[in-house]
Design a protein around this motif. Structure first.
Motif, PDB file in Angstrom:
ATOM      1  N   MET A  35      -9.018  -2.337   0.815  1.00 12.04           N
ATOM      2  CA  MET A  35      -7.651  -1.883   1.531  1.00 12.04           C
ATOM      3  C   MET A  35      -7.769  -0.491   2.266  1.00 12.04           C
ATOM      4  SD  MET A  35      -4.432  -0.419   1.838  1.00 12.04           S
ATOM      5  CE  MET A  35      -3.330  -0.363   0.239  1.00 12.04           C
ATOM      6  N   HIS A  36      -7.519  -0.390   3.545  1.00 12.11           N
ATOM      7  CA  HIS A  36      -7.552   0.663   4.316  1.00 12.11           C
ATOM      8  C   HIS A  36      -5.669   0.717   5.105  1.00 12.11           C
ATOM      9  CE1 HIS A  36      -8.705   4.267   6.610  1.00 12.11           C
ATOM     10  NE2 HIS A  36      -9.108   3.790   7.467  1.00 12.11           N
ATOM     11  N   LEU A  37      -5.212   1.885   5.080  1.00 13.86           N
ATOM     12  CA  LEU A  37      -3.943   1.782   5.686  1.00 13.86           C
ATOM     13  C   LEU A  37      -3.627   2.648   6.706  1.00 13.86           C
ATOM     14  CD1 LEU A  37      -0.929   1.080   3.403  1.00 13.86           C
ATOM     15  CD2 LEU A  37      -0.687   2.130   5.738  1.00 13.86           C
ATOM     16  N   HIS A  38      -3.507   2.414   7.824  1.00 18.54           N
ATOM     17  CA  HIS A  38      -3.003   3.395   8.756  1.00 18.54           C
ATOM     18  C   HIS A  38      -1.426   3.169   8.925  1.00 18.54           C
ATOM     19  CE1 HIS A  38      -7.045   3.501  11.222  1.00 18.54           C
ATOM     20  NE2 HIS A  38      -6.918   4.197  10.084  1.00 18.54           N
ATOM     21  N   ALA A  39      -0.637   4.193   8.496  1.00 22.87           N
ATOM     22  CA  ALA A  39       0.926   4.260   8.501  1.00 22.87           C
ATOM     23  C   ALA A  39       1.491   3.839   9.837  1.00 22.87           C
ATOM     24  CB  ALA A  39       1.307   5.559   7.734  1.00 22.87           C
ATOM     25  N   TRP A  40       1.099   4.391  10.776  1.00 16.58           N
ATOM     26  CA  TRP A  40       1.623   4.329  11.967  1.00 16.58           C
ATOM     27  C   TRP A  40       1.895   2.811  12.656  1.00 16.58           C
ATOM     28  CZ3 TRP A  40      -2.846   6.652  11.353  1.00 16.58           C
ATOM     29  CH2 TRP A  40      -3.948   6.192  12.177  1.00 16.58           C
ATOM     30  N   ASN A  41       1.051   1.809  12.231  1.00 20.09           N
ATOM     31  CA  ASN A  41       1.062   0.542  12.834  1.00 20.09           C
ATOM     32  C   ASN A  41       1.013  -0.512  11.758  1.00 20.09           C
ATOM     33  OD1 ASN A  41      -1.910   0.761  12.300  1.00 20.09           O
ATOM     34  ND2 ASN A  41      -2.058  -0.932  13.725  1.00 20.09           N
ATOM     35  N   SER A  42       1.078  -0.209  10.611  1.00 22.55           N
ATOM     36  CA  SER A  42       1.204  -0.996   9.230  1.00 22.55           C
ATOM     37  C   SER A  42       2.594  -1.520   9.006  1.00 22.55           C
ATOM     38  CB  SER A  42       0.273  -0.467   8.198  1.00 22.55           C
ATOM     39  OG  SER A  42      -0.643  -0.472   8.433  1.00 22.55           O
ATOM     40  N   PRO A  43       2.876  -2.559   8.985  1.00 23.07           N
ATOM     41  CA  PRO A  43       4.262  -3.201   8.620  1.00 23.07           C
ATOM     42  C   PRO A  43       4.671  -2.829   7.414  1.00 23.07           C
ATOM     43  CG  PRO A  43       3.256  -4.820   9.917  1.00 23.07           C
ATOM     44  CD  PRO A  43       2.208  -3.876   9.654  1.00 23.07           C
ATOM     45  N   PRO A  44       6.004  -2.773   6.895  1.00 23.31           N
ATOM     46  CA  PRO A  44       7.158  -2.535   7.881  1.00 23.31           C
ATOM     47  C   PRO A  44       7.165  -1.410   8.646  1.00 23.31           C
ATOM     48  CG  PRO A  44       7.821  -2.367   5.706  1.00 23.31           C
ATOM     49  CD  PRO A  44       6.268  -2.643   5.567  1.00 23.31           C
ATOM     50  N   LEU A  45       7.477  -1.415   9.890  1.00 21.87           N
ATOM     51  CA  LEU A  45       7.368  -0.274  10.930  1.00 21.87           C
ATOM     52  C   LEU A  45       8.880   0.589  10.740  1.00 21.87           C
ATOM     53  CD1 LEU A  45       5.443  -1.698  13.991  1.00 21.87           C
ATOM     54  CD2 LEU A  45       4.541  -0.363  11.994  1.00 21.87           C
ATOM     55  N   ALA A  46       9.017   1.610  10.689  1.00 22.53           N
ATOM     56  CA  ALA A  46      10.136   2.647  10.792  1.00 22.53           C
ATOM     57  C   ALA A  46       9.515   3.883  11.408  1.00 22.53           C
ATOM     58  CB  ALA A  46      10.742   2.636   9.480  1.00 22.53           C
ATOM     59  N   PRO A  47      10.018   4.217  12.668  1.00 19.19           N
ATOM     60  CA  PRO A  47       9.518   5.524  13.162  1.00 19.19           C
ATOM     61  C   PRO A  47       9.703   6.555  12.367  1.00 19.19           C
ATOM     62  CG  PRO A  47      10.798   4.027  14.890  1.00 19.19           C
ATOM     63  CD  PRO A  47      10.713   3.487  13.510  1.00 19.19           C
ATOM     64  N   LEU A  48       8.709   7.604  12.330  1.00 21.87           N
ATOM     65  CA  LEU A  48       8.634   8.657  11.477  1.00 21.87           C
ATOM     66  C   LEU A  48       8.835   9.817  12.604  1.00 21.87           C
ATOM     67  CD1 LEU A  48       8.696  10.022   8.876  1.00 21.87           C
ATOM     68  CD2 LEU A  48       6.322  10.485   9.054  1.00 21.87           C
ATOM     69  N   THR A  49       8.196   9.708  13.888  1.00 20.09           N
ATOM     70  CA  THR A  49       8.081  10.787  14.729  1.00 20.09           C
ATOM     71  C   THR A  49       8.801  10.106  16.077  1.00 20.09           C
ATOM     72  OG1 THR A  49       5.919  10.509  15.470  1.00 20.09           O
ATOM     73  CG2 THR A  49       6.098  11.732  13.431  1.00 20.09           C
ATOM     74  N   ASP A  50       8.742  11.192  17.195  1.00 26.26           N
ATOM     75  CA  ASP A  50       9.026  10.638  18.572  1.00 26.26           C
ATOM     76  C   ASP A  50       8.054   9.656  19.028  1.00 26.26           C
ATOM     77  OD1 ASP A  50       7.126  12.676  19.044  1.00 26.26           O
ATOM     78  OD2 ASP A  50       7.977  13.363  20.438  1.00 26.26           O
ATOM     79  N   ASP A  51       6.866   9.732  18.516  1.00 28.63           N
ATOM     80  CA  ASP A  51       5.823   8.625  18.990  1.00 28.63           C
ATOM     81  C   ASP A  51       4.895   8.581  17.959  1.00 28.63           C
ATOM     82  OD1 ASP A  51       3.749   7.395  20.360  1.00 28.63           O
ATOM     83  OD2 ASP A  51       3.882   8.625  22.278  1.00 28.63           O
TER      84      ASP A  51
END
Length: 318
Positions: A77-93
């Motif tokens: 397993m490898h996890l990229h937080a910015w596009n791994s569900p469930p999605l909830a924005p942390l920054t403006d982009d």
């Protein structure tokens, strides 16, 4: 005498994520069979540490299921937080900033680990045992989740490297500082992942060596401070750059001289595709990469034995 293990870890993810901030493609999937064939030629067993978009790619799923069925490698397993569900924005982009998973609230970290683990296990019908954090960011809470979900190994630690100068969330403190972590495999202390403990989670740090002597590193760090610069001490990885075959062999020689019982190689899946990364841009670059890999693997075949991370874990338990 038991030969050291040669561990091949591939961060298996979308194409050219260094530059693509608004879309993700998975064209690199069709370039993986060539690398898999090379590994099998030398009796090496790669571990494809797989992230969200690759786990949805039908061609990759077919490739990985075949490899698993033949016992020719492992899926982790490898996890990229910015596009791994469930999605909830942390920054403006988030797609542009690529925040570290450890920067998200704890409930979101748990939800993302839960989703990725179940997705991979359902897709490939095999227990996830091995893990690497996206952008190498790891902490005690993350480790506790891996233990809870039954993972046996993590390979996120990059000894001698400080990622604090690499921003994720612009309001955050950067990545993890690994300068004082062990450089050899150890069962972690869940209360302090920089120390050996008695947990069942084996940390398998990357094979990384300082570029310069300790004295030279102190001098260079002082010089950088005088110039107002902040950066991690220069290091060499067991990781191809297209022009570092000699340096990779040096990392091997120094690591073995220090008594390491494994060598850990890494690359991104997109680096096997022309234009899939900033380094290997053309077909000529890819052919140069494979020339280096042939020479490195042939040289290592006499010195090591190929293993998956899960197989290495069984060796360490004995």
């Amino acid at each position: 005498m038991t030969k050291p293990a040669f561990l091949i870890t591939i961060d298996t993810e979308g194409d050219n994520l260094w530059q693509n901030h608004d879309r993700i493609s998975t064209g690199n999937t069709r370039f993986l069979p060539r690398f898999q064939s090379l590994c099998e030629k030398y009796a090496f067993k790669p571990v494809y540490l797989t992230n969200y978009e690759m786990a949805l790619d039908p061609a990759y799923i077919e490739f990985a299921r075949d490899m698993i069925a033949r016992g020719a490698g492992e899926i982790g397993m490898h996890l990229h937080a910015w596009n791994s569900p469930p999605l909830a924005p942390l920054t403006d982009d988030d797609w542009r900033h690529k925040p570290y998973l450890i920067e998200y609230p704890a409930d979101q970290v748990r939800a993302k680990v839960d989703h990725m683990t179940k997705l991979l296990e359902d897709t490939f019908q095999t227990k996830m045992l091995s893990h690497r954090a996206g952008r190498w960011a790891f902490n005690e809470y993350y480790a506790s989740l891996l233990l809870e979900y039954g993972y046996q190994l993590d390979c996120s630690v990059t000894p001698r490297v400080n990622w604090q100068f690499s921003p994720g969330n612009p309001q955050g403190d950067g990545g993890t500082d690994y300068r004082h972590f062990p450089s050899q495999a150890y069962f972690i202390d869940p209360q302090n992942i920089a120390k050996p403990g008695t947990s069942t989670l084996l940390e398998v740090p990357m094979s990384i060596q300082y570029k310069h002597s300790a004295l030279m590193n102190i001098f260079k760090q002082g010089y950088d401070r005088l110039r107002g610069k902040q950066r991690s001490p220069p290091v060499h990885w067991l990781r191809p750059s297209g022009k570092n075959l000699h340096k990779m062999k040096k990392v091997v020689e120094v690591s073995l001289a220090q008594g390491h019982d494994y060598l850990e190689f890494m690359l991104h899946s997109s680096e096997f595709m022309p234009g899939g990364s900033p380094i290997f841009k053309t077909e000529q670059d890819i052919e140069g990469l494979y020339r280096d890999l042939e020479q490195l693997f042939d040289w290592l075949r006499q010195r090591t034995v190929g293993m998956t991370l899960a197989e290495y874990y069984q060796r360490k338990k004995i």
